[in-house]
Write a protein that holds these residues in place. Sequence first.
Motif, PDB file in Angstrom:
ATOM      1  N   VAL A   1      -3.485   4.921  -1.320  1.00  0.00           N
ATOM      2  CA  VAL A   1      -2.329   5.620  -2.008  1.00  0.00           C
ATOM      3  C   VAL A   1      -1.833   6.433  -0.810  1.00  0.00           C
ATOM      4  CG1 VAL A   1      -1.333   7.070  -3.534  1.00  0.00           C
ATOM      5  CG2 VAL A   1      -2.744   5.326  -4.443  1.00  0.00           C
ATOM      6  N   GLU A   2      -2.726   7.416  -0.176  1.00  0.00           N
ATOM      7  CA  GLU A   2      -2.382   8.412   0.310  1.00  0.00           C
ATOM      8  C   GLU A   2      -2.025   7.765   1.832  1.00  0.00           C
ATOM      9  OE1 GLU A   2      -5.213  11.843   0.502  1.00  0.00           O
ATOM     10  OE2 GLU A   2      -3.692  12.917   1.691  1.00  0.00           O
ATOM     11  N   ARG A   3      -2.731   6.812   2.390  1.00  0.00           N
ATOM     12  CA  ARG A   3      -2.143   6.336   3.655  1.00  0.00           C
ATOM     13  C   ARG A   3      -1.020   5.598   3.662  1.00  0.00           C
ATOM     14  NH1 ARG A   3      -7.694   3.443   5.466  1.00  0.00           N
ATOM     15  NH2 ARG A   3      -8.523   3.560   3.479  1.00  0.00           N
ATOM     16  N   MET A   4      -0.724   4.867   2.353  1.00  0.00           N
ATOM     17  CA  MET A   4       0.351   4.014   2.468  1.00  0.00           C
ATOM     18  C   MET A   4       1.644   5.083   2.174  1.00  0.00           C
ATOM     19  SD  MET A   4       1.552   1.071  -0.342  1.00  0.00           S
ATOM     20  CE  MET A   4       0.444  -0.130  -0.040  1.00  0.00           C
ATOM     21  N   ALA A   5       1.375   6.125   1.527  1.00  0.00           N
ATOM     22  CA  ALA A   5       2.597   7.270   1.387  1.00  0.00           C
ATOM     23  C   ALA A   5       2.803   7.633   2.716  1.00  0.00           C
ATOM     24  CB  ALA A   5       1.843   8.369   0.386  1.00  0.00           C
ATOM     25  N   ALA A   6       1.897   7.762   3.743  1.00  0.00           N
ATOM     26  CA  ALA A   6       2.185   8.240   4.924  1.00  0.00           C
ATOM     27  C   ALA A   6       2.828   7.467   5.648  1.00  0.00           C
ATOM     28  CB  ALA A   6       0.804   8.912   5.658  1.00  0.00           C
ATOM     29  N   ALA A   7       2.460   6.095   5.571  1.00  0.00           N
ATOM     30  CA  ALA A   7       3.048   4.770   6.269  1.00  0.00           C
ATOM     31  C   ALA A   7       4.803   4.841   5.759  1.00  0.00           C
ATOM     32  CB  ALA A   7       2.467   3.696   6.266  1.00  0.00           C
ATOM     33  N   VAL A   8       5.072   5.088   4.988  1.00  0.00           N
ATOM     34  CA  VAL A   8       6.454   5.143   4.257  1.00  0.00           C
ATOM     35  C   VAL A   8       7.160   6.168   4.173  1.00  0.00           C
ATOM     36  CG1 VAL A   8       5.504   3.056   2.900  1.00  0.00           C
ATOM     37  CG2 VAL A   8       5.846   5.049   1.789  1.00  0.00           C
ATOM     38  N   ARG A   9       6.609   7.401   4.428  1.00  0.00           N
ATOM     39  CA  ARG A   9       7.383   8.620   4.435  1.00  0.00           C
ATOM     40  C   ARG A   9       8.732   8.695   5.072  1.00  0.00           C
ATOM     41  NH1 ARG A   9       2.846  12.370   5.023  1.00  0.00           N
ATOM     42  NH2 ARG A   9       2.781  11.624   2.988  1.00  0.00           N
ATOM     43  N   GLY A  10       9.781   9.171   4.345  1.00  0.00           N
ATOM     44  CA  GLY A  10      10.868   9.047   5.029  1.00  0.00           C
ATOM     45  C   GLY A  10      11.871   7.960   4.867  1.00  0.00           C
ATOM     46  N   GLY A  11      11.042   6.790   4.330  1.00  0.00           N
ATOM     47  CA  GLY A  11      11.689   5.494   4.117  1.00  0.00           C
ATOM     48  C   GLY A  11      11.993   5.271   2.423  1.00  0.00           C
ATOM     49  N   ALA A  12      12.421   4.224   2.379  1.00  0.00           N
ATOM     50  CA  ALA A  12      12.855   3.741   0.935  1.00  0.00           C
ATOM     51  C   ALA A  12      11.684   3.278  -0.037  1.00  0.00           C
ATOM     52  CB  ALA A  12      13.961   2.738   1.027  1.00  0.00           C
TER      53      ALA A  12
END
Length: 249
Positions: free
Chosen positions: A49-60
């Motif tokens: 969850v944390e790594r995915m959240a970082a990967a999509v930060r600022g996107g949709a």
Amino acid sequence: MKQSVKLIAGNWKMNGLGASLVEVEALRRALGDGPAACRVALCPPATLVERMAAAVRGGAIEVGGQDCRAEISGAHTGGVSAEMLKDAGAGLVIVGHSERRQEFGESDLLVSAKAEAAVRAGLAPIVCVGETLQQREAGQAVEVVRGQVMNSLPHAVTGRDFAVAYEPVWAIGTGLTPTLEQIEAVHRAIRAAMIERLGLASAAAPILYGGSVKPDNARDILAVPEVGGALVGGASLKAADFLPIIRAA
Ligand code: PEP
């Protein structure tokens, strides 16, 4: 959640390592960061969850958990609370998935407590309901699903986002799907039960269909009245499969 904007949510189940994030990066690139035609969410295992959240930060793309404990914290070895998911960057959480209802004996009462916990933590719960094949064949699908909705939802949704996912147990991972008429009938019954249980405050919450949604059936399913999106298992693991489903919304 506005009813007109569909929510396409992927459930990775117990699949995915750090290397799988390349799929999320591919999805983000393909979707771009501009306004999207629908909401897109991915629910990876808690470890991602944390790594995915970082990967999509600022996107949709939004990130969600697949389950949470009802408690905030405590002596619950292996447990993950809604607050922990929120802290890791999640915005949603699936509760009451049939695999958890079956493998862990989760009751409607427990699912409702988990949905409450999600709301408490500021996460949008996606509350799953659905009949077994035996119940469908006995003509009990609507009755069973109605009972699950009445008993599994959080008590109050005022000002909070949530969704219900109708996932016939026999359609999950099997390649089988109900007819479009069957989907519509159950979704209409779910909407009526939601309004009866929570009042008109719930009228805008989407009702997702889940169970063997694939690129080749997504458009038809998503066009069914009262289908406000999809919860997608196997076909959400690869960007190449998930993208056409998103584009069908
Ligand atoms: C699910 O697990 O929620 C699901 C719908 O799985 P699949 O799409 O693989 O049937």
